[in-house]
Design a protein around this motif. Structure first.
Motif, PDB file in Angstrom:
ATOM      1  N   PHE A  22     -61.085  -2.214  31.449  1.00 28.75           N
ATOM      2  CA  PHE A  22     -61.777  -1.298  32.368  1.00 28.75           C
ATOM      3  C   PHE A  22     -61.435   0.160  32.060  1.00 28.75           C
ATOM      4  N   GLN A  23     -60.295   0.424  31.516  1.00 25.16           N
ATOM      5  CA  GLN A  23     -59.912   1.805  31.232  1.00 25.16           C
ATOM      6  C   GLN A  23     -60.529   2.329  29.932  1.00 25.16           C
ATOM      7  N   TYR A  24     -60.664   1.445  28.947  1.00 21.21           N
ATOM      8  CA  TYR A  24     -61.060   1.953  27.624  1.00 21.21           C
ATOM      9  C   TYR A  24     -62.433   1.459  27.126  1.00 21.21           C
ATOM     10  N   PHE A  25     -62.964   0.363  27.661  1.00 24.47           N
ATOM     11  CA  PHE A  25     -64.195  -0.184  27.083  1.00 24.47           C
ATOM     12  C   PHE A  25     -65.345  -0.301  28.086  1.00 24.47           C
ATOM     13  N   TYR A  26     -65.059  -0.526  29.322  1.00 28.17           N
ATOM     14  CA  TYR A  26     -66.138  -0.724  30.299  1.00 28.17           C
ATOM     15  C   TYR A  26     -66.823   0.615  30.572  1.00 28.17           C
ATOM     16  N   LYS A  27     -68.117   0.679  30.231  1.00 26.76           N
ATOM     17  CA  LYS A  27     -68.945   1.872  30.408  1.00 26.76           C
ATOM     18  C   LYS A  27     -68.291   3.096  29.781  1.00 26.76           C
ATOM     19  N   ASN A  28     -67.616   2.887  28.663  1.00 27.83           N
ATOM     20  CA  ASN A  28     -66.959   4.007  27.981  1.00 27.83           C
ATOM     21  C   ASN A  28     -67.767   4.325  26.723  1.00 27.83           C
ATOM     22  N   PRO A  29     -68.319   5.537  26.620  1.00 27.65           N
ATOM     23  CA  PRO A  29     -69.178   5.870  25.474  1.00 27.65           C
ATOM     24  C   PRO A  29     -68.382   5.996  24.175  1.00 27.65           C
ATOM     25  N   ARG A  30     -67.012   6.264  24.295  1.00 22.61           N
ATOM     26  CA  ARG A  30     -66.236   6.450  23.078  1.00 22.61           C
ATOM     27  C   ARG A  30     -65.923   5.104  22.437  1.00 22.61           C
ATOM     28  N   LYS A  31     -66.231   5.002  21.174  1.00 21.15           N
ATOM     29  CA  LYS A  31     -65.941   3.795  20.404  1.00 21.15           C
ATOM     30  C   LYS A  31     -65.112   4.191  19.180  1.00 21.15           C
ATOM     31  N   GLY A  32     -64.723   3.222  18.434  1.00 19.20           N
ATOM     32  CA  GLY A  32     -64.030   3.520  17.195  1.00 19.20           C
ATOM     33  C   GLY A  32     -62.584   3.071  17.195  1.00 19.20           C
ATOM     34  N   SER A  33     -61.947   3.276  16.054  1.00 20.83           N
ATOM     35  CA  SER A  33     -60.566   2.799  15.856  1.00 20.83           C
ATOM     36  C   SER A  33     -59.559   3.519  16.748  1.00 20.83           C
ATOM     37  N   LEU A  34     -59.788   4.802  17.033  1.00 17.84           N
ATOM     38  CA  LEU A  34     -58.855   5.559  17.887  1.00 17.84           C
ATOM     39  C   LEU A  34     -58.786   4.954  19.272  1.00 17.84           C
ATOM     40  N   ASN A  35     -59.948   4.590  19.794  1.00 14.54           N
ATOM     41  CA  ASN A  35     -59.992   3.999  21.138  1.00 14.54           C
ATOM     42  C   ASN A  35     -59.262   2.650  21.160  1.00 14.54           C
ATOM     43  N   ILE A  36     -59.414   1.920  20.043  1.00 17.13           N
ATOM     44  CA  ILE A  36     -58.745   0.614  19.979  1.00 17.13           C
ATOM     45  C   ILE A  36     -57.226   0.791  19.921  1.00 17.13           C
ATOM     46  N   ILE A  37     -56.769   1.813  19.167  1.00 19.43           N
ATOM     47  CA  ILE A  37     -55.318   2.070  19.075  1.00 19.43           C
ATOM     48  C   ILE A  37     -54.749   2.459  20.435  1.00 19.43           C
ATOM     49  N   ALA A  39     -56.005   1.750  23.351  1.00 22.86           N
ATOM     50  CA  ALA A  39     -56.069   0.576  24.229  1.00 22.86           C
ATOM     51  C   ALA A  39     -54.906  -0.377  23.938  1.00 22.86           C
ATOM     52  N   ALA A  40     -54.587  -0.543  22.648  1.00 23.89           N
ATOM     53  CA  ALA A  40     -53.471  -1.428  22.295  1.00 23.89           C
ATOM     54  C   ALA A  40     -52.141  -0.898  22.825  1.00 23.89           C
ATOM     55  N   LEU A  41     -51.962   0.442  22.704  1.00 22.92           N
ATOM     56  CA  LEU A  41     -50.718   1.034  23.237  1.00 22.92           C
ATOM     57  C   LEU A  41     -50.635   0.871  24.750  1.00 22.92           C
ATOM     58  N   ARG A  42     -51.766   1.063  25.435  1.00 19.35           N
ATOM     59  CA  ARG A  42     -51.762   0.918  26.892  1.00 19.35           C
ATOM     60  C   ARG A  42     -51.492  -0.545  27.282  1.00 19.35           C
ATOM     61  N   PHE A  43     -52.025  -1.490  26.482  1.00 19.06           N
ATOM     62  CA  PHE A  43     -51.774  -2.911  26.761  1.00 19.06           C
ATOM     63  C   PHE A  43     -50.275  -3.219  26.652  1.00 19.06           C
ATOM     64  N   VAL A  44     -49.652  -2.658  25.606  1.00 23.47           N
ATOM     65  CA  VAL A  44     -48.207  -2.884  25.437  1.00 23.47           C
ATOM     66  C   VAL A  44     -47.439  -2.355  26.642  1.00 23.47           C
ATOM     67  N   THR A  45     -47.813  -1.162  27.113  1.00 21.24           N
ATOM     68  CA  THR A  45     -47.130  -0.566  28.270  1.00 21.24           C
ATOM     69  C   THR A  45     -47.287  -1.436  29.507  1.00 21.24           C
ATOM     70  N   LEU A  46     -48.503  -1.827  29.806  1.00 24.42           N
ATOM     71  CA  LEU A  46     -48.765  -2.611  31.014  1.00 24.42           C
ATOM     72  C   LEU A  46     -48.128  -3.994  30.930  1.00 24.42           C
ATOM     73  N   PHE A  47     -48.270  -4.633  29.782  1.00 23.36           N
ATOM     74  CA  PHE A  47     -47.725  -5.979  29.648  1.00 23.36           C
ATOM     75  C   PHE A  47     -46.198  -5.976  29.764  1.00 23.36           C
ATOM     76  N   CYS A  48     -45.541  -4.998  29.126  1.00 26.83           N
ATOM     77  CA  CYS A  48     -44.067  -4.912  29.231  1.00 26.83           C
ATOM     78  C   CYS A  48     -43.635  -4.636  30.668  1.00 26.83           C
ATOM     79  N   SER A 663     -44.354   3.152  23.540  1.00 31.20           N
ATOM     80  CA  SER A 663     -45.825   3.088  23.603  1.00 31.20           C
ATOM     81  C   SER A 663     -46.402   4.266  24.377  1.00 31.20           C
ATOM     82  N   LEU A 664     -45.744   4.650  25.478  1.00 33.38           N
ATOM     83  CA  LEU A 664     -46.224   5.797  26.254  1.00 33.38           C
ATOM     84  C   LEU A 664     -46.102   7.080  25.445  1.00 33.38           C
TER      85      LEU A 664
END
Length: 677
Positions: A22-37, A39-48, A663-664
């Motif tokens: 919901f933070q990085y992909f849902y209705k988010n116009p920005r795409k590309g590898s930067l957004n994926i990176i 999102a991955a860092l934010r996932f690590v933060t939240l999951f930890c 990650s933060l």
């Protein structure tokens, strides 16, 4: 790991992915590898972070074998020297500790005891006393869990502590005594306890009580001699047998001179008696020249007068004379102490005598006291205010220290009829009892000591003290505690000696050197205990030329010197305070008395009783194999396999925190670099 924990971890992954989506992909116009990176860092933060909340753990089981404790308890007292040798006991202990079967079943521990108990591998036989009960009780507190077998090597003769034959230890502990020494019961006659007072008065008779014990099977007769300073003062014949095996002798002896007197009791030896060490015993008494005549002055009749007279005269060294306040002055001059009961205007001549003579006295007030007269005639205290009569309960001052109160207590005592008013003390004072009124403790004295210009006074602000003496009788079936309290008060007030700033506490005669200690208390000029002083003692032997100067060490609320290394004999000593010109002298005697030599046969009967009460058996030193076989074959001491659950965190929280911070920080730098912040 439990299923619930796995479920929570999966739920944490799902929650972290949902939030990232919901933070990085849902209705988010920005795409590309930067957004994926990002999102991955934010996932690590939240999951930890969620993983920290879940704190996953797993349980591991450790299996271990728990063995019983085999405790080898060795009597290290000097009496064991006559029962066996150090090498014999050492060989037995070494054999037990080297036995493979015993080591498979037990964890072995070795302790030695005499006066006290300690963990040790050495066998010395150097302790001056035996306290088996203390050793067993200490082990019972140390080894609480698991199965425990105590093997007690002793002759069974105890000189200190309570009777070990009646001790019952924990249910998981058994006691197996090993009898050391000769179990033959030889014929023996001995002097038991000697009971005498600490002090006696010159030209008065004092009692000596002693017991004579016999161990044997036939009727015997022997002569008992009591001597003082080597001179025989009493002799008696005693007849004993197997059924009448003890007797008590009582005699009265006149104190003919002042000083410390050595009392010796001897009983004649029996034919072929082996143990002569217990055929005599010594003690001491100090003879002092002190007789007190007390005047009880009253102008009224009251039950207190009779109660005070009986209480004071319970000590034969004190006599009470009842006088009217108008009595001739010559009668007061013969008195060592004067008690004024509820003074009124007729007491004017008595107060004139007290002022001129400087005599010590006691004032007891009550409902018939003339307060206007009393406030004006003396300058020790005054009572002002309403002076209304009230029932006042006593509260004992536990900090009172002018003289010892012993076991005297006022708990449950009835109230005195006192005067409710403002009490002002005009001299140096120390309160024995405070007032309690309607359940409230007042900072007012009920019974107080006044001391100034070498004149001692006591004031009791209440009448009906006879009720206190009656209450003591109701509690104890005798008047002793109350009479002892009044006796201590009389001794203090009838003495014109001021309280010494250096007080000594010691025995005139020590049975043996291990008990030789001298205690001292040193007070400053305000009579407060001074723990910062430097005290020393100078000791000189009267017979042996011994001389020593040693420090007296602080032991909490007193000073003490240990003289346990001195040889038997008589000694003079002086305790000195180096910061002040104060010293006190005295003398004492150390007897060549060894309690461990009083019995020569092993007390196997008492050791059997100990074993019966604690799931054990009695063994003998020459049949050690029976003990080993019993311990090895006993089902009680089988090793037990046990498991232990170890709960361990799956992930170290420090690693998770590090990942969150990393990650933060990485996400922040990427956003900053790309202008997203």
């Amino acid at each position: 790991m439990e299923l619930s924990t796995v479920f929570l971890i999966v739920l944490a992954v799902a929650a972290a992915l949902t939030l990232v989506y919901f933070q990085y992909f849902y209705k988010n116009p920005r795409k590309g590898s930067l957004n994926i990176i990002l999102a991955a860092l934010r996932f690590v933060t939240l999951f930890c972070g969620l993983l920290l909340l879940v704190n996953p753990k797993f349980v591991s089981k450790d299996f271990f074998v728990e063995k019983a404790n085999l405790i080898l308890l060795v009597d290290n007292s000097t009496s064991m020297e006559d029962a066996t040798t150090k090498s014999d006991i050492s060989q037995v202990i070494t054999k037990l500790k080297a036995d493979d079967e015993l080591n498979k079943r037990f964890n072995l521990h070795q302790y030695g005891f005499g006066n006290t108990i300690s963990a040790t591998d050495s066998i010395q036989f150097d302790q001056g006393n035996t306290d088996i009960a203390n050793a067993l009780s200490t082990l019972n507190e140390v080894f609480v869990t698991g199965n425990n077998a105590i093997v007690l090597f002793s002759d069974g003769n105890q000189t200190l502590g309570r009777d070990y034959g009646y001790i019952t230890l924990n249910e998981n502990t058994s006691v197996n005594p090993v009898v050391v020494g000769d179990t033959t019961q030889y014929e023996d006659i001995a002097v038991g306890l000697i009971n005498v007072n600490k002090y006696a008065f010159l030209r008065n008779s004092f009692p000596i009580e002693t017991s004579i014990r016999y161990q044997g099977t036939r009727p015997v007769s022997s002569t008992v001699t009591i001597s003082i300073n080597g001179s025989r003062v009493h002799q008696d014949r005693v007849n004993l047998s197997a059924t009448v095996n003890s007797t008590t002798l009582n005699t009265l002896v006149e104190a003919q001179s002042v000083g410390i007197k050595t009392i010796k009791v001897e009983v004649g030896a029996l034919e072929n008696e082996r143990n002569m060490a217990n055929n005599s015993k010594e003690t001491a008494i100090e003879v002092i020249d002190e007789k007190t005549n007390v005047a009880l002055v009253s102008d009224i009749l009251h039950p207190d007068i009779g109660a005070l007279k009986k209480s004071i005269e319970s000590n034969e060294q004190r006599s009470v004379t009842l006088l009217k306040p108008t009595a001739d002055q010559s009668q007061f001059e013969e008195m060592g102490l004067i008690i004024l009961y509820q003074p009124n205007r007729n007491f004017r001549k008595v107060y004139t005598f007290l002022e001129n003579s400087g005599a010590n006295y006691v004032t007891i007030t009550g409902s018939q006291t003339d307060w206007n007269f009393l406030n004006g005639i003396q300058q020790s205290f005054s009572v002002s205010g309403s002076r209304q009569s009230e029932d006042i309960l006593p509260v004992l001052n536990n900090a009172f220290a002018l003289f010892g109160l012993g076991d005297f207590s006022v708990d449950g005592f009835p109230p005195l009829k006192g005067t409710l008013g403002d009490i002002q003390l005009k001299k140096n004072s120390e309160t024995i009892m405070f007032q309690q009124l309607q359940g409230i403790e007042l900072d007012k004295p009920l019974f107080v000591i006044l001391n100034e210009s070498n004149i001692k006074e006591a004031v009791l602000f209440g009448e009906d003290i006879w009720r206190w003496r009656a209450q003591v009788y109701r509690n104890d079936q005798d008047f002793k505690r109350f009479d002892d309290f009044m006796g201590s008060l009389m001794v203090y007030l009838s003495s014109n000696k001021q309280r010494s700033r250096l007080e000594l506490d010691y025995e005139l005669v020590f049975d043996n050197a291990s008990m030789a200690k001298i205690k001292a208390s040193y007070f400053d000029e305000a009579y407060q205990f001074n723990g910062n002083a430097t005290l020393s003692i100078d000791i000189k032997g009267i017979d042996n030329g011994f001389s020593r100067e040693a420090p007296v060490l602080l032991k909490g609320a007193f000073y003490e010197v240990d003289l346990s290394d001195l040889e038997p004999g008589e000694y003079n000593f002086t305790v000195m305070v180096k910061e002040d010109n104060l010293s006190r002298s005295g003398s004492f005697r150390i007897l060549d008395f060894n309690p461990e030599k009083q019995l020569i046969s092993a007390d196997y009967k008492k050791m059997q009783r100990l074993a019966d009460k604690n799931n054990g058996q009695v063994f003998y030193l020459d049949k050690l194999e029976e003990l080993q076989n019993n311990l090895i074959s006993s089902q009680q001491f089988l090793p037990v396999q046990k498991s232990r659950d170890n709960v361990v965190s799956l992930i170290d929280f420090r690693i998770l925190l590090g990942l969150i911070i990393l990650s933060l920080a990485t996400e922040w730098f990427i956003r900053k670099y790309n202008g997203l912040i």
